[in-house]
Design a protein around this motif. Structure first.
Motif, PDB file in Angstrom:
ATOM      1  N   CYS A  40     -11.219 -33.172 -10.342  1.00 45.36           N
ATOM      2  CA  CYS A  40     -11.494 -31.407 -10.212  1.00 45.36           C
ATOM      3  C   CYS A  40     -12.034 -31.168  -9.038  1.00 45.36           C
ATOM      4  CB  CYS A  40     -11.584 -30.949 -11.522  1.00 45.36           C
ATOM      5  SG  CYS A  40     -13.419 -31.215 -12.183  1.00 45.36           S
ATOM      6  N   LEU A  41     -12.120 -29.949  -8.573  1.00 44.81           N
ATOM      7  CA  LEU A  41     -12.919 -29.513  -7.567  1.00 44.81           C
ATOM      8  C   LEU A  41     -14.397 -29.827  -7.646  1.00 44.81           C
ATOM      9  CD1 LEU A  41     -12.310 -28.391  -4.714  1.00 44.81           C
ATOM     10  CD2 LEU A  41     -12.393 -26.099  -5.794  1.00 44.81           C
ATOM     11  N   SER A  42     -15.075 -29.574  -8.868  1.00 51.22           N
ATOM     12  CA  SER A  42     -16.132 -29.751  -9.098  1.00 51.22           C
ATOM     13  C   SER A  42     -16.941 -31.036  -8.956  1.00 51.22           C
ATOM     14  CB  SER A  42     -16.754 -29.084 -10.416  1.00 51.22           C
ATOM     15  OG  SER A  42     -16.295 -30.032 -11.371  1.00 51.22           O
ATOM     16  N   LYS A  43     -15.959 -32.058  -8.846  1.00 49.96           N
ATOM     17  CA  LYS A  43     -16.438 -33.472  -8.661  1.00 49.96           C
ATOM     18  C   LYS A  43     -16.617 -33.693  -7.361  1.00 49.96           C
ATOM     19  CE  LYS A  43     -14.372 -35.431 -12.872  1.00 49.96           C
ATOM     20  NZ  LYS A  43     -13.751 -36.340 -13.828  1.00 49.96           N
ATOM     21  N   LEU A  44     -16.179 -33.084  -6.412  1.00 46.16           N
ATOM     22  CA  LEU A  44     -16.167 -33.060  -5.064  1.00 46.16           C
ATOM     23  C   LEU A  44     -17.369 -32.477  -4.258  1.00 46.16           C
ATOM     24  CD1 LEU A  44     -12.567 -32.565  -4.144  1.00 46.16           C
ATOM     25  CD2 LEU A  44     -13.522 -34.598  -4.173  1.00 46.16           C
ATOM     26  N   LEU A  45     -18.394 -33.191  -3.949  1.00 43.10           N
ATOM     27  CA  LEU A  45     -19.698 -32.847  -3.265  1.00 43.10           C
ATOM     28  C   LEU A  45     -19.918 -33.036  -1.852  1.00 43.10           C
ATOM     29  CD1 LEU A  45     -22.193 -34.062  -6.220  1.00 43.10           C
ATOM     30  CD2 LEU A  45     -21.102 -32.109  -6.025  1.00 43.10           C
ATOM     31  N   LEU A  46     -20.557 -32.173  -1.147  1.00 40.62           N
ATOM     32  CA  LEU A  46     -20.702 -32.090   0.321  1.00 40.62           C
ATOM     33  C   LEU A  46     -22.050 -32.773   0.507  1.00 40.62           C
ATOM     34  CD1 LEU A  46     -19.332 -28.636   1.546  1.00 40.62           C
ATOM     35  CD2 LEU A  46     -18.740 -30.975   2.285  1.00 40.62           C
ATOM     36  N   PHE A  47     -22.242 -33.705   1.303  1.00 43.44           N
ATOM     37  CA  PHE A  47     -23.239 -34.259   1.838  1.00 43.44           C
ATOM     38  C   PHE A  47     -23.129 -34.123   3.516  1.00 43.44           C
ATOM     39  CE2 PHE A  47     -22.819 -36.151  -2.208  1.00 43.44           C
ATOM     40  CZ  PHE A  47     -24.003 -36.309  -2.734  1.00 43.44           C
ATOM     41  N   GLY A  48     -23.612 -32.920   3.963  1.00 36.00           N
ATOM     42  CA  GLY A  48     -23.504 -33.104   5.586  1.00 36.00           C
ATOM     43  C   GLY A  48     -21.991 -32.489   5.626  1.00 36.00           C
ATOM     44  N   ASP A  49     -21.031 -33.213   6.605  1.00 40.08           N
ATOM     45  CA  ASP A  49     -19.977 -32.958   6.393  1.00 40.08           C
ATOM     46  C   ASP A  49     -19.036 -34.086   5.686  1.00 40.08           C
ATOM     47  OD1 ASP A  49     -20.148 -35.103   8.097  1.00 40.08           O
ATOM     48  OD2 ASP A  49     -19.143 -34.561   9.907  1.00 40.08           O
ATOM     49  N   GLN A  50     -19.513 -34.813   5.081  1.00 40.86           N
ATOM     50  CA  GLN A  50     -18.886 -35.642   4.184  1.00 40.86           C
ATOM     51  C   GLN A  50     -18.711 -35.280   2.739  1.00 40.86           C
ATOM     52  OE1 GLN A  50     -17.706 -39.061   4.954  1.00 40.86           O
ATOM     53  NE2 GLN A  50     -18.138 -38.384   7.010  1.00 40.86           N
ATOM     54  N   VAL A  51     -17.326 -35.515   2.367  1.00 45.54           N
ATOM     55  CA  VAL A  51     -16.972 -35.160   1.014  1.00 45.54           C
ATOM     56  C   VAL A  51     -17.058 -36.374   0.201  1.00 45.54           C
ATOM     57  CG1 VAL A  51     -15.485 -33.976  -0.591  1.00 45.54           C
ATOM     58  CG2 VAL A  51     -15.811 -33.034   1.615  1.00 45.54           C
ATOM     59  N   ARG A  52     -17.852 -36.246  -0.983  1.00 45.28           N
ATOM     60  CA  ARG A  52     -18.014 -37.498  -1.825  1.00 45.28           C
ATOM     61  C   ARG A  52     -17.462 -37.247  -3.430  1.00 45.28           C
ATOM     62  NH1 ARG A  52     -19.582 -42.047   0.492  1.00 45.28           N
ATOM     63  NH2 ARG A  52     -20.497 -41.768   2.740  1.00 45.28           N
ATOM     64  N   ILE A  53     -16.880 -38.037  -4.013  1.00 41.33           N
ATOM     65  CA  ILE A  53     -16.346 -37.950  -5.255  1.00 41.33           C
ATOM     66  C   ILE A  53     -17.559 -38.547  -6.485  1.00 41.33           C
ATOM     67  CG2 ILE A  53     -14.916 -38.532  -7.198  1.00 41.33           C
ATOM     68  CD1 ILE A  53     -12.596 -38.990  -4.938  1.00 41.33           C
ATOM     69  N   VAL A  54     -17.801 -37.625  -7.496  1.00 39.55           N
ATOM     70  CA  VAL A  54     -18.708 -38.150  -8.506  1.00 39.55           C
ATOM     71  C   VAL A  54     -18.068 -39.016  -9.398  1.00 39.55           C
ATOM     72  CG1 VAL A  54     -20.112 -37.393 -10.369  1.00 39.55           C
ATOM     73  CG2 VAL A  54     -20.227 -36.113  -8.154  1.00 39.55           C
ATOM     74  N   TYR A  55     -18.409 -40.264  -9.647  1.00 40.57           N
ATOM     75  CA  TYR A  55     -17.481 -41.240 -10.485  1.00 40.57           C
ATOM     76  C   TYR A  55     -17.856 -41.275 -11.826  1.00 40.57           C
ATOM     77  CZ  TYR A  55     -15.080 -45.368 -12.205  1.00 40.57           C
ATOM     78  OH  TYR A  55     -14.406 -46.379 -12.811  1.00 40.57           O
ATOM     79  N   GLN A  56     -17.701 -39.679 -12.641  1.00 36.29           N
ATOM     80  CA  GLN A  56     -18.093 -39.373 -13.618  1.00 36.29           C
ATOM     81  C   GLN A  56     -17.878 -40.593 -14.764  1.00 36.29           C
ATOM     82  OE1 GLN A  56     -16.816 -35.490 -14.889  1.00 36.29           O
ATOM     83  NE2 GLN A  56     -18.435 -35.353 -16.070  1.00 36.29           N
ATOM     84  N   GLN A  57     -16.834 -41.020 -15.040  1.00 29.04           N
ATOM     85  CA  GLN A  57     -16.577 -42.197 -15.887  1.00 29.04           C
ATOM     86  C   GLN A  57     -17.784 -43.332 -16.162  1.00 29.04           C
ATOM     87  OE1 GLN A  57     -12.595 -43.786 -16.098  1.00 29.04           O
ATOM     88  NE2 GLN A  57     -13.270 -45.612 -17.271  1.00 29.04           N
ATOM     89  N   LEU A  58     -18.148 -43.402 -14.571  1.00 35.56           N
ATOM     90  CA  LEU A  58     -19.066 -44.645 -14.728  1.00 35.56           C
ATOM     91  C   LEU A  58     -20.494 -44.066 -15.085  1.00 35.56           C
ATOM     92  CD1 LEU A  58     -19.283 -47.533 -14.048  1.00 35.56           C
ATOM     93  CD2 LEU A  58     -20.101 -46.988 -11.673  1.00 35.56           C
TER      94      LEU A  58
END
Length: 712
Positions: free
Chosen positions: A135-153
């Motif tokens: 989902c959208l809330s798992k996509l975080l912005l680090f500068g101009d980079q979008v990274r996924i939070v691997y919540q399962q881990l």
């Protein structure tokens, strides 16, 4: 033992200071640290048995080597701790941390984002990771980079398990139909994880293009665990953005109700690797912006030919704004469960196609009329610019020598003013239309709203004592010199035709007219205060509602223009002066606040407090408009969602309000005619929407009171 041997090292480091500790919805229980360069990291600690420790440590190490576009793990530490007769193993993860979430396409390079995220999801799928709730809330912005939070881990729990546990906010509902079918049946996971995640990816792409999330579009019924009829309208909203047709087709394929019709990760990657798929297909395309390290990079390909006066007819249906009854929900659930056998997704149904064709026909007919012929208007404007200055002046003198004294006085009165909203007449008209609509359809709602207006009268200066006059109160308080609730009057989505690097503060994005309406609704429908309908705060919030819904329907309250002349934005046309037909300069925002010069200044026309004759005139004027634009004309309009309203206002400004004046700071008589018609219709739509919103609020109040009576 030296500090370097202490674990976790970030706690004992002199460079990092802990700023807070929280249970993060994605990271889990963490401690957040900050250094002198304002960079953030967080510490996540796992306490496990010895047999699990090595497996988990190896898993983190492997993940750290691959990374892809997952949130970066900066350090992995293993510690053994003895307590009484037991030995525990601690795994410490130090990860990058941010509180910035991906919200829209302005923040990213869409092609790079799509390719990177798809590669990461494909990697996770090969790793047998459960991503069905991506989902959208798992996509975080680090500068101009979008990274996924691997919540399962981080949670040691798969997405489907977490869904079954019920530990999920409504805002994070990104479920494919087949996932919800399993949930309704309390069944084991029988769906294809890749196809289910592709559905979610499609929803995310729609959300960042439209800036309307599935939660805001109300496409899910959380109790029945199914999609609502508003899903069709959400898809329809997305198709209004004039993106590349091939890209649009791919994204729509992602949200097909039939899993087998959705593309695979590899198929999407093959298509998205071609840059041409992200190019806008328009006639007059501005130069593309250069790639920079922008926090918010706004595309330049937004100004396209479009008729703003019929924009709403292609968006959400008014009938879907009311809560679905049980029978409708059963029908929808049946559609979803039988979709495989029917082989016809809802969004591709004959009804959907028929509605789309009817809409396109309506737009085509309007384009062919003289009043709405934008192509002719643009050609006329270009020809006018080619005339010599002397010829222009001669033409203006001949054409406008009959300009009335009232209009001249209006212009002169506002030459030096800096205006922020519809003038008083516009706000009172919006409220009067809502009042007449409620009087005819829901007199009980009108009685409740009018009583709240009266509750606040003793705290005002006597100029806003009636329902219509109260719509101006939020402007009245600005005259005291305070900036109280100032940002509640507008939502500034950027128009950036020059492709400038612009930065928009989070507060400007979040504290706006949408926020104002949501706050007012929250106060008025608060179940904890159901015992008392009449409080000062509720009376104040009603006045906020009366005013801000009017503001939203002035398009320059929904955007700000960024270009080389206004690199920090033009504040919705407040910094832009245009030349009137008589050669006089006028603030562009004021031009639109005045209804394209149809509203006289408040000291000469319908001045507050209204006299009896002025009140009767306002009432008659509003009724005349309601006859000209009956509510039946707007059966397909969204009547209760402020996010959709502000988006439509933004598109109106982008496609019609600015293009004809931004280049030359002047306008044609055709533009003025269209603008007047445009303002009339926006006033009537704003009034109908205000009335509809008040009905929705009052019905919720009645429901709260009924629930309170039952509980007692």
């Amino acid at each position: 033992m030296g500090n370097t041997e202490l674990k976790p090292q970030i706690i004992h480091s002199n460079q990092w200071v802990m700023v807070k500790q929280l249970n993060h919805p994605q990271y889990g229980p963490i401690k957040v640290f900050k250094n002198c360069q304002d960079k953030y990291q967080c510490l996540r600690t796992f306490m496990v048995q010895e047999d699990e420790a090595k497996k988990m440590y190896d898993e983190f190490q492997k993940l750290n080597q691959e990374q892809y576009n997952l949130v970066r793990i900066n350090k992995i530490e293993h510690e053994v701790e003895s307590q009484l007769c037991s030995t525990f193993h601690k795994i410490h993860l130090t990860l990058d941390y941010t509180e910035k979430h991906l919200k829209n396409v302005y923040q990213i390079n869409v092609q790079k984002f799509s390719v990177d995220i798809l590669k990461t999801l494909s990697y996770l799928d090969s790793y047998k990771a459960d991503t069905c709730q991506f989902c959208l809330s798992k996509l975080l912005l680090f500068g101009d980079q979008v990274r996924i939070v691997y919540q399962q881990l981080l949670s040691q729990q798969g997405d489907y398990q977490r869904i079954l546990s019920g530990d999920l906010k409504c805002e994070d509902w990104y479920f494919a139909p087949e996932v919800m079918k399993c949930l309704r049946m309390n069944d084991q996971k029988t769906f294809n994880n890749e196809k289910a995640t592709i559905f979610n990816f499609g929803l995310i792409m729609i959300a960042i293009f439209t800036e309307v999330t599935p939660y805001e579009a109300e496409i899910y019924n959380y109790e029945k665990c199914c999609l609502t009829e508003k899903f069709d309208k959400y898809i329809n909203l997305f198709t209004q953005f004039h993106i590349n047709k091939k890209l649009e087709k791919l994204i729509l394929a992602c949200v097909s109700f039939i899993p087998d019709k959705r593309p695979t990760y590899q198929q999407l990657l093959d298509q998205f690797s071609d840059p041409s798929i992200f190019e806008e297909q328009v006639e007059d395309q501005s130069p593309s912006p250069q790639k920079t390290d922008s926090t918010y990079l706004v595309p330049t390909n937004q100004l396209v030919s479009f008729n703003p006066t019929v924009m709403d007819e292609r968006v959400l249906s008014d009938t879907t704004n009311k809560k679905l009854n049980d029978n409708q929900n059963r029908i929808l659930m049946k559609k979803i469960d039988q979709e495989k056998h029917q082989n016809t997704p809802i969004c591709q149904s004959p009804k959907f196609r028929q509605e789309s064709m009817q809409t396109q026909t309506t737009i085509g007919n309007l384009r062919s009329t003289k009043l709405y012929d934008l192509d002719k208007l643009q050609k006329s404007s270009r020809n006018k610019q080619n005339q010599s200055k002397s010829q222009q002046k001669k033409t203006l003198i001949i054409k406008y020598e009959v300009l009335t004294y009232q209009i001249l006085r209006l212009v002169l009165c506002y030459l030096t003013s800096f205006v922020y909203c519809w003038w008083e007449v516009g706000h009172m008209m919006t409220a009067q239309i809502a009042k007449n609509y409620l009087r005819d359809n829901r007199p009980d709602v009108l009685a409740w709203a009018d009583s709240l207006v009266q509750d606040f009268n003793s705290l005002t200066d006597g100029k806003s004592n009636t329902f219509a006059e109260a719509a101006v109160w939020l402007d009245d308080i600005k005259e005291t010199g305070t900036e109280f609730l100032f940002s509640w009057h507008y939502t500034d989505r950027p128009i950036n035709p020059d492709g400038l690097l612009i930065k928009i503060e989070d507060e400007s994005r979040n504290i706006n007219s949408i926020y104002a309406i949501n706050q007012a609704v929250a106060v008025l429908t608060n179940s904890k205060t159901s015992r008392n309908r009449h409080t000062v705060f509720k009376a104040q919030m009603l006045r906020v509602l009366l005013h801000v819904i009017g503001d939203i329907h002035q398009p320059l309250h929904d955007t700000s223009l960024y270009n080389n002349s206004y690199p920090d934005g033009d504040a919705g046309g407040n910094f832009l002066n245009i030349q009137l037909q008589n050669g006089t300069l006028m603030n562009f925002h004021s031009f639109w606040d005045s209804g394209a010069l149809t509203f006289a200044p408040n000291n000469s026309f319908l001045a507050r407090p209204l006299s009896q004759s002025d009140s009767e005139y306002l009432d008659k004027w509003s009724k005349d408009l309601m006859k000209k634009f009956p509510i039946s004309k707007y059966s397909n309009y969204d009547m209760t969602n402020p996010s959709v309203w502000t988006y439509l206002g933004f598109r109106q400004a982008q496609q019609f309000v600015y293009p004809m004046v931004a280049a030359s700071n002047s306008y044609s008589s055709d533009y003025e005619k269209q603008a007047i018609a445009f303002c009339e219709e926006n006033l009537i739509v704003g009034g109908y929407r205000l009335g509809s919103k008040l009905i929705e609020i009052y019905d919720q109040i009645l429901q709260n009171e009924a629930n309170l009576s039952v509980s007692e």
